[in-house]
Scaffold this motif. Structure first.
Motif, PDB file in Angstrom:
ATOM      1  N   SER A  19       0.834  -1.202   0.000  1.00 26.57           N
ATOM      2  CA  SER A  19       0.000   0.000   0.000  1.00 26.57           C
ATOM      3  C   SER A  19       0.870   1.253   0.000  1.00 26.57           C
ATOM      4  CB  SER A  19      -0.910   0.014   1.230  1.00 26.57           C
ATOM      5  OG  SER A  19      -0.147   0.241   2.400  1.00 26.57           O
ATOM      6  N   GLY A  21       0.543   3.765   1.924  1.00 24.55           N
ATOM      7  CA  GLY A  21       0.848   4.094   3.314  1.00 24.55           C
ATOM      8  C   GLY A  21       2.053   3.330   3.835  1.00 24.55           C
ATOM      9  N   SER A  78       5.222   4.774   2.183  1.00 28.63           N
ATOM     10  CA  SER A  78       5.524   6.066   2.785  1.00 28.63           C
ATOM     11  C   SER A  78       6.104   5.899   4.190  1.00 28.63           C
ATOM     12  CB  SER A  78       4.261   6.918   2.831  1.00 28.63           C
ATOM     13  OG  SER A  78       4.511   8.155   3.435  1.00 28.63           O
ATOM     14  N   LYS A  79       5.525   5.012   4.970  1.00 29.28           N
ATOM     15  CA  LYS A  79       5.972   4.771   6.350  1.00 29.28           C
ATOM     16  C   LYS A  79       7.432   4.323   6.380  1.00 29.28           C
ATOM     17  CE  LYS A  79       5.116   1.531  10.130  1.00 29.28           C
ATOM     18  NZ  LYS A  79       4.228   0.431  10.574  1.00 29.28           N
TER      19      LYS A  79
END
Length: 92
Positions: free
Chosen positions: A16, A18, A21-22
């Motif tokens: 994903s 997210g 990015s994390k």
């Protein structure tokens, strides 16, 4: 995986946006930590010669003549005037 958006990286690795990015942020903070930065990052000296690619190209040299150094792919925050904003939009 350079010069790709988070969406493209997520699609490539089937994760994903997210998640990408994390972990990108975690790696960014790790590389910019004091231990790694002070050990592996070496800033150019003020008397370092200008790279031949810039020095010998009239397209680049007038603009980079007095620079100390640059990193390829560096993003620099800028605040253009309202008249210049359209021209600066979506520029790397």
């Amino acid at each position: 995986v350079t010069s790709l958006s988070i969406r493209h990286v997520g699609e490539r690795f089937q994760r994903s946006n997210g998640m990408i990015s994390k972990y990108f942020k975690k790696i960014l903070f790790a590389f910019s930590s004091r231990d790694i930065y002070s050990k592996y990052i070496q800033l150019p000296r003020s008397d370092a010669p200008v790279h031949p690619t810039i020095r010998d190209n009239p397209k680049f040299f007038p603009f980079f003549a007095d620079t100390v150094g640059a990193i390829d792919g560096t993003h620099i925050a800028c605040a253009p005037s309202s008249e210049e904003r359209d021209a600066m939009r979506n520029r790397k």
